[in-house]
Design a protein around this motif. Structure first.
Motif, mmCIF file in Angstrom:
data_model
loop_
_atom_site.group_PDB
_atom_site.id
_atom_site.type_symbol
_atom_site.label_atom_id
_atom_site.label_comp_id
_atom_site.label_asym_id
_atom_site.label_seq_id
_atom_site.Cartn_x
_atom_site.Cartn_y
_atom_site.Cartn_z
ATOM 1 N N ILE A 116 18.777 -44.462 -1.270
ATOM 2 C CA ILE A 116 18.716 -44.570 0.366
ATOM 3 C C ILE A 116 18.806 -43.795 1.111
ATOM 4 N N GLU A 117 17.363 -43.444 2.650
ATOM 5 C CA GLU A 117 17.869 -41.948 2.483
ATOM 6 C C GLU A 117 18.987 -42.072 4.467
ATOM 7 N N LYS A 118 18.550 -43.080 4.289
ATOM 8 C CA LYS A 118 19.596 -43.154 5.668
ATOM 9 C C LYS A 118 19.648 -44.650 6.289
ATOM 10 N N ILE A 119 20.749 -44.926 6.609
ATOM 11 C CA ILE A 119 21.281 -46.056 7.666
ATOM 12 C C ILE A 119 20.882 -45.564 8.613
ATOM 13 N N THR A 120 20.512 -46.434 10.502
ATOM 14 C CA THR A 120 20.538 -46.360 11.740
ATOM 15 C C THR A 120 21.181 -47.364 11.641
ATOM 16 N N ASP A 124 22.343 -54.622 17.938
ATOM 17 C CA ASP A 124 22.424 -55.454 16.890
ATOM 18 C C ASP A 124 21.530 -55.618 15.891
ATOM 19 N N HIS A 125 21.263 -54.412 15.392
ATOM 20 C CA HIS A 125 20.558 -55.309 13.943
ATOM 21 C C HIS A 125 20.650 -53.000 13.623
ATOM 22 N N PHE A 126 20.363 -53.643 12.213
ATOM 23 C CA PHE A 126 20.269 -51.891 11.567
ATOM 24 C C PHE A 126 19.111 -51.659 10.761
ATOM 25 N N THR A 136 13.481 -51.387 6.380
ATOM 26 C CA THR A 136 13.963 -52.868 6.702
ATOM 27 C C THR A 136 14.751 -52.761 7.704
ATOM 28 N N GLU A 137 14.948 -52.839 8.064
ATOM 29 C CA GLU A 137 15.799 -53.806 9.416
ATOM 30 C C GLU A 137 16.407 -55.386 9.455
ATOM 31 N N VAL A 138 17.629 -54.883 9.133
ATOM 32 C CA VAL A 138 18.712 -55.976 9.381
ATOM 33 C C VAL A 138 19.835 -56.842 10.369
ATOM 34 N N ALA A 139 19.421 -57.785 10.370
ATOM 35 C CA ALA A 139 19.700 -58.624 12.260
ATOM 36 C C ALA A 139 21.388 -58.004 11.536
#
Length: 140
Positions: A116-120, A124-126, A136-139
């Motif tokens: 993983i490079e980064k998590i934003t 309402d999601h990341f 990828t987006e995660v709700a």
């Protein structure tokens, strides 16, 4: 010395791939066909430049086209290189996961740091951005 500016129908039509509706969009198979089109048009434009220069016509417009075609070719080559780099990184991630001796059933810090490079995080999601360039987006 007189510089003549003839009417040239060749100069009035679309001259970059994709502008005439025939080559727009990325086909997934690389840009080889588009690069060949650009190279062919570049060669034609260079011949036209020589003819105009030898006939003492104004050739600034064709010189501008040649520069634009060279820029377009460079962009296509760069896009292909970036796509190949992304494919290679995905293959490396797949290989690493395939070579793991056990299934991942709990959080693994070293695995996260490798993949993983980064998590934003948003309200309402990341979004998770992998080192391969995939996102990828995660709700929540």
């Amino acid at each position: 010395m007189e510089v003549r500016q003839p009417r040239d129908e060749e100069n009035e039509r679309d001259w970059l791939p994709g502008q005439d509706g025939s080559g727009g969009g990325h086909s997934g198979g690389g840009n080889a066909r588009k690069i060949e089109e650009v190279e062919a048009k570049l060669a034609d434009s260079q011949k036209e430049l020589l003819k105009k220069a030898n006939a003492r016509y104004a050739y600034g417009d064709i010189a501008d086209k040649i520069e634009e075609l060279r820029r377009k070719k460079q962009e296509l080559l760069l896009e292909d290189a970036n796509n190949e780099g992304s494919r290679q990184r995905v293959k490396e991630m797949e290989k690493m996961l395939d070579e793991m001796e056990t299934a991942v059933i709990e959080y693994d810090e070293s695995l996260v740091r490798k993949m993983i490079e980064k998590i934003t995080v948003y309200d309402d999601h990341f979004t998770v951005e992998f080192k391969s360039g995939l996102e990828t987006e995660v709700a929540v």
